[in-house]
Design a protein around this motif. Structure first.
Motif, PDB file in Angstrom:
ATOM      1  N   LEU A   1     -34.862  -1.218 -47.744  1.00 36.99           N
ATOM      2  CA  LEU A   1     -36.085  -1.407 -47.241  1.00 36.99           C
ATOM      3  C   LEU A   1     -36.642  -2.527 -48.070  1.00 36.99           C
ATOM      4  O   LEU A   1     -37.662  -3.352 -47.561  1.00 36.99           O
ATOM      5  CB  LEU A   1     -36.971  -0.085 -47.509  1.00 36.99           C
ATOM      6  N   VAL A   2     -36.586  -2.485 -49.698  1.00 33.22           N
ATOM      7  CA  VAL A   2     -37.282  -3.556 -50.288  1.00 33.22           C
ATOM      8  C   VAL A   2     -36.616  -4.891 -49.882  1.00 33.22           C
ATOM      9  O   VAL A   2     -37.623  -5.893 -49.889  1.00 33.22           O
ATOM     10  CB  VAL A   2     -36.674  -3.233 -51.836  1.00 33.22           C
ATOM     11  N   LEU A   3     -35.303  -4.868 -49.798  1.00 34.82           N
ATOM     12  CA  LEU A   3     -34.801  -6.481 -49.306  1.00 34.82           C
ATOM     13  C   LEU A   3     -35.520  -6.933 -47.941  1.00 34.82           C
ATOM     14  O   LEU A   3     -35.967  -8.000 -47.989  1.00 34.82           O
ATOM     15  CB  LEU A   3     -33.501  -6.263 -49.298  1.00 34.82           C
TER      16      LEU A   3
ATOM     17  N   VAL B   1     -38.443  -6.252 -46.682  1.00 37.52           N
ATOM     18  CA  VAL B   1     -39.859  -6.375 -47.068  1.00 37.52           C
ATOM     19  C   VAL B   1     -39.905  -7.656 -47.613  1.00 37.52           C
ATOM     20  O   VAL B   1     -40.930  -8.495 -47.149  1.00 37.52           O
ATOM     21  CB  VAL B   1     -40.246  -5.243 -47.923  1.00 37.52           C
ATOM     22  N   ALA B   2     -38.988  -8.009 -48.604  1.00 37.27           N
ATOM     23  CA  ALA B   2     -39.088  -9.289 -49.250  1.00 37.27           C
ATOM     24  C   ALA B   2     -38.875 -10.542 -48.286  1.00 37.27           C
ATOM     25  O   ALA B   2     -39.446 -11.575 -48.337  1.00 37.27           O
ATOM     26  CB  ALA B   2     -37.901  -9.388 -50.444  1.00 37.27           C
ATOM     27  N   LEU B   3     -37.645 -10.165 -47.538  1.00 34.19           N
ATOM     28  CA  LEU B   3     -36.971 -11.101 -46.522  1.00 34.19           C
ATOM     29  C   LEU B   3     -38.235 -11.327 -45.389  1.00 34.19           C
ATOM     30  O   LEU B   3     -38.393 -12.459 -44.937  1.00 34.19           O
ATOM     31  CB  LEU B   3     -35.821 -11.086 -46.102  1.00 34.19           C
ATOM     32  N   ALA B   4     -38.876 -10.348 -44.882  1.00 32.85           N
ATOM     33  CA  ALA B   4     -39.880 -10.359 -43.667  1.00 32.85           C
ATOM     34  C   ALA B   4     -40.932 -11.256 -44.469  1.00 32.85           C
ATOM     35  O   ALA B   4     -41.562 -12.148 -43.535  1.00 32.85           O
ATOM     36  CB  ALA B   4     -40.420  -9.122 -43.351  1.00 32.85           C
ATOM     37  N   ALA B   5     -41.461 -11.294 -45.523  1.00 31.60           N
ATOM     38  CA  ALA B   5     -42.644 -11.893 -46.114  1.00 31.60           C
ATOM     39  C   ALA B   5     -42.028 -13.467 -46.069  1.00 31.60           C
ATOM     40  O   ALA B   5     -42.946 -14.176 -45.854  1.00 31.60           O
ATOM     41  CB  ALA B   5     -42.761 -11.615 -47.546  1.00 31.60           C
ATOM     42  N   VAL B   6     -40.801 -13.758 -46.676  1.00 29.22           N
ATOM     43  CA  VAL B   6     -40.442 -15.114 -46.503  1.00 29.22           C
ATOM     44  C   VAL B   6     -40.354 -15.683 -45.317  1.00 29.22           C
ATOM     45  O   VAL B   6     -40.850 -16.822 -44.856  1.00 29.22           O
ATOM     46  CB  VAL B   6     -38.815 -15.098 -46.989  1.00 29.22           C
ATOM     47  N   ALA B   7     -39.877 -14.871 -44.301  1.00 28.58           N
ATOM     48  CA  ALA B   7     -39.989 -15.269 -42.572  1.00 28.58           C
ATOM     49  C   ALA B   7     -40.976 -15.357 -41.927  1.00 28.58           C
ATOM     50  O   ALA B   7     -41.245 -15.949 -41.050  1.00 28.58           O
ATOM     51  CB  ALA B   7     -38.748 -14.652 -41.863  1.00 28.58           C
ATOM     52  N   GLY B   8     -42.151 -14.547 -42.682  1.00 25.46           N
ATOM     53  CA  GLY B   8     -43.312 -14.609 -41.980  1.00 25.46           C
ATOM     54  C   GLY B   8     -43.377 -13.780 -40.630  1.00 25.46           C
ATOM     55  O   GLY B   8     -42.740 -12.898 -40.683  1.00 25.46           O
ATOM     56  N   GLU B   9     -44.287 -14.004 -39.791  1.00 29.94           N
ATOM     57  CA  GLU B   9     -44.125 -13.319 -38.659  1.00 29.94           C
ATOM     58  C   GLU B   9     -42.815 -13.174 -37.868  1.00 29.94           C
ATOM     59  O   GLU B   9     -42.426 -14.117 -37.413  1.00 29.94           O
ATOM     60  CB  GLU B   9     -45.103 -13.602 -37.758  1.00 29.94           C
TER      61      GLU B   9
ATOM     62  N   ILE C   1     -45.486  -4.638 -41.687  1.00 29.68           N
ATOM     63  CA  ILE C   1     -44.626  -5.507 -41.967  1.00 29.68           C
ATOM     64  C   ILE C   1     -43.600  -5.876 -40.676  1.00 29.68           C
ATOM     65  O   ILE C   1     -43.213  -4.966 -40.024  1.00 29.68           O
ATOM     66  CB  ILE C   1     -43.983  -5.512 -43.221  1.00 29.68           C
TER      67      ILE C   1
ATOM     68  N   ARG D   1     -47.887 -13.125 -48.793  1.00 30.18           N
ATOM     69  CA  ARG D   1     -46.749 -13.962 -49.422  1.00 30.18           C
ATOM     70  C   ARG D   1     -46.991 -14.569 -50.749  1.00 30.18           C
ATOM     71  O   ARG D   1     -47.010 -15.551 -51.070  1.00 30.18           O
ATOM     72  CB  ARG D   1     -46.852 -15.361 -48.529  1.00 30.18           C
TER      73      ARG D   1
ATOM     74  N   LEU E   1     -43.385 -11.027 -55.637  1.00 38.01           N
ATOM     75  CA  LEU E   1     -42.455 -10.416 -54.717  1.00 38.01           C
ATOM     76  C   LEU E   1     -40.794 -10.514 -55.257  1.00 38.01           C
ATOM     77  O   LEU E   1     -40.098  -9.593 -55.472  1.00 38.01           O
ATOM     78  CB  LEU E   1     -42.254 -11.211 -53.366  1.00 38.01           C
TER      79      LEU E   1
END
Lengths: 325, 356
Positions: free
Chosen positions: A178-180, A182-190, A274, B318, B323
């Motif tokens: 879940l944490v991973l 969440v972090a990667l989804a932020a990097v990728a944006g929408e 997210i 972001r 993060l």
């Protein structure tokens, strides 16, 4: 799942299978159903309405005026379209990586032409295709590979495949999924649906890979593998046609369970807001709306019941297969 | 034993570092979005007259980049694609790059400053941990204690094994956020039961009220989050322990103990339980990271300003330094859990102690 027949299932498992089939059917036909209201389109004249037939909101509306029934059906569509491909792709990727790692270990020696191809492809990817040098290198590699292919393949240097796969799996496993995500989804944006499938696949392959790797260590010592080698087959063919089909057996049991895990992950992500864009219906997102109207039981009960029944069906199917083995 | 333990820890530490580096590099790869999010809207700027000429805007962007440390090259080597000669070039930057600066800081315990608030990331994480650690720790202890109790009771009274197991399996299938929402709607809802407060945990303490009242208030806010976390972790622990205990009770030594005339309770307590604990200890290593992930959900549902909500908000905004720091901290929790599980093995299994 080949040897699972309907008669071998117990009563609750038949129910579970029936519910899951109904879910898949609902996912397929959802866009063609004559629903009075489309999903994710707010009906602002009727906010937080209880279930009634008068306004054709059969299961009521949520605090944003979205129809609960449409959101349920299209949420099922999202769930099926997301978890089924992601689970299958993750199992496939895990089987390939774990199977290769278990079969060759750290001492596999790819033939020289594979080294050449791999190095060129890697260089190409890193450097981008420069106008002339790239073509020359590619043609040379292709020619060289063809020349080498006609002769008996010469083994090159050992390639630490097992360490590579295990190390990547360990690195991905150190942080909860879940944490991973969440972090990667932020990097990728929408993220679109396809992007989320990719993200799920890339983060959930370590578990199947470990299972297949462990099984492969057992399979590769069996006599029929040796027999296939003695018959003069190449290593690649022995791996693909003889060893791998036996090494992927453990995956059959865990596939429903991994789908349940992915469904729970997807709904949690949507609940947190997210990942998927807000106009994609999802059970998790429907459930998030209840926080703005604590008295509207219908906003909570229907999606939660769907989610719970689906997850329990998947886990009961897992148990049956575990017993049948 | 010591050798393999050290080796496992080193491997996990390398894994954590690799993963965090990957997240760092991926997040910084696309620095333009972060700059755009930090700067005010172009629409609002044009109203105030600055956005009209693009040079002022570009200057502001460059200044933001420098302030956030994004003007440096990303890694030791970078690829400059569009060089004028048309030939591909690799560039070597030496230690003056973002990754080196970040790694140097991280080794000294400095994780940079938040893009959003400008605060130190370490300070933010420490503040959030002060809220998260008490209730996740309580939940972990409660879950382990309840699992031990429940598994013993289940083994001693076979007649309620089936219903209890079915209930545990059903509970295990539910995602955490559904359980948390259910608790919230049942026990902190003016329409049903208002036993516990839902919001207002981060409000300043009332100086007028007594210390007891404050402690009571703090506890009342944490009852539901602890309950939700415990309920999600409990089924897996109990089912695993129960299965192990069931197997141990069929072993020969358990029968000998019964033949000696010991009561079933004593057979479980003194003979079978310690052996059954061994396979369960591995799960303790999973427990800490699971609770961190659970904290993300629980803190969002119950509006607690802890670690999990920090991560979720940083993800939405972001705020990459926060993060990356959060992921690093979660990996550290995993390392700690591994160490703890191995120490527990040492305590539970005398064979390991005698070997060394």
């Amino acid at each position: 799942m080949a040897n699972v027949t309907i008669s071998s299932l117990s009563g609750p498992q038949k129910l579970a299978l029936g519910w899951l089939s109904a879910l898949v059917v609902a996912a397929i036909v959802a866009p063609y159903l004559p629903l009075p209201y489309p999903p994710a389109v707010p009906d602002l004249t009727q906010i937080t309405q209880p279930p009634s037939g008068a306004a054709k909101h059969w299961l009521g509306t949520d605090p944003q005026g979205r129809d609960v029934l449409s959101n349920l059906l299209f949420g099922a569509r999202t769930a099926v379209l997301l978890t089924l491909p992601a689970a299958v792709l993750a199992a496939g990727l895990g089987a390939l990586a774990g199977g290769a790692a278990g079969f060759w270990g750290n001492s596999g020696r790819p033939a020289l032409r594979y080294w050449l191809l791999g190095l060129t492809a890697g260089g190409w990817l890193l450097a981008g295709p420069p106008p002339t040098a790239g073509w020359v290198a590619a043609l040379a590699t292709l020619g060289g590979a063809l020349v080498l292919a006609t002769r008996r393949a010469r083994p090159g240097w050992p390639f630490p495949l097992d360490s590579l796969v295990q190390g990547t799996a360990t690195a991905l496993d150190t942080v909860p999924r879940l944490v991973l995500v969440v972090a990667l989804a932020a990097v990728a944006g929408e993220v679109s649906l396809l992007g989320l499938v990719t993200l799920f696949t890339l983060t959930s392959w370590p578990h199947p890979a470990r299972l297949v790797q462990a099984q492969m260590l057992r399979v590769r010592a069996l006599p029929f593998v040796e027999a296939a080698r003695a018959a003069g087959m190449t290593e690649g063919r022995v791996w693909l046609y003889h060893a791998l089909p036996h090494a992927v057996q453990p995956l059959r049991t865990v596939l429903p369970l991994s789908m349940a895990g992915l469904l729970s992950l997807e709904s949690t992500l949507s609940f947190l807001g997210i990942g998927l864009p807000p106009d994609v219906a999802s059970w998790g997102r429907s459930l998030a709306a209840v926080r703005y109207a604590p008295a509207a039981w219908w906003v909570f009960v229907f999606p939660a019941a769907c989610l719970a029944i689906t997850l329990m069906s998947l886990s009961s199917l897992t148990k049956q297969q575990a017993n049948s083995r | 034993m010591a050798g393999s333990l050290v080796w496992r820890l080193i491997r996990t530490a390398l894994g954590v570092w690799g993963l965090v580096s990957a997240v760092f590099l991926l997040s910084r790869h696309d620095a333009n979005t972060a700059v755009r999010l930090v700067l005010p809207d172009p629409a609002s700027l044009s109203q105030s007259g600055i956005g009209a000429d693009s040079t002022a805007r570009r200057t502001a962007q460059a200044a933001t980049r420098r302030r956030l440390g994004l003007d440096l090259p990303l890694f030791y080597v970078t690829w400059s694609g569009a060089s004028p000669a048309g030939a591909a070039r690799w560039q070597w930057h030496g230690p003056r790059n973002q990754y080196h600066q970040w790694a140097k800081g991280a080794l000294c315990g400095e994780l940079g400053t938040s893009f959003r608030t400008g605060q130190e990331v370490t300070a933010q994480l420490r503040e959030a941990l002060a809220i998260t650690l008490p209730f996740t720790g309580t939940a972990a202890l409660l879950a382990v204690g309840l699992a031990l109790l429940l598994a013993q009771q289940l083994a001693a009274r076979p007649w309620w094994q089936r219903p209890a197991q079915a209930a545990l399996v059903a509970l295990h299938a539910m995602p955490l956020f559904v359980i948390a929402l259910l608790l919230l709607l049942l026990f902190a809802n003016p329409e049903v039961l208002t036993w516990f407060p839902t919001y207002g945990f981060d409000q300043p303490l009332d100086p007028e009220s007594s210390a007891w009242h404050n402690v009571f208030d703090y506890g009342a806010h944490l009852v539901l989050p602890v309950a939700a976390l415990t309920l999600t972790v409990l089924p897996e622990l109990t089912l695993q322990l129960h299965a192990a205990l069931h197997q141990e009770l069929r072993a020969d030594y358990a029968m000998t103990a019964r033949a000696k005339g010991l009561s079933e309770k004593r057979v479980i307590r003194r003979h079978a339980l310690r052996n059954a604990l061994l396979p369960t200890l591995t799960q303790v290593a999973e427990l800490l990271p699971t609770l961190v992930a659970g904290a993300v959900v629980v803190e969002v549902v119950f509006a607690l300003p802890g670690m999990g909500r920090l991560l979720a908000e940083a993800s939405a905004a972001r705020d990459y330094p926060v993060l990356v720091g959060g992921v690093l901290l979660t990996g550290a929790a995993r390392l700690l859990a591994l160490l703890l599980a191995d120490l527990l093995y040492l305590w539970a299994d005398p064979r390991i102690r005698w070997q060394t």
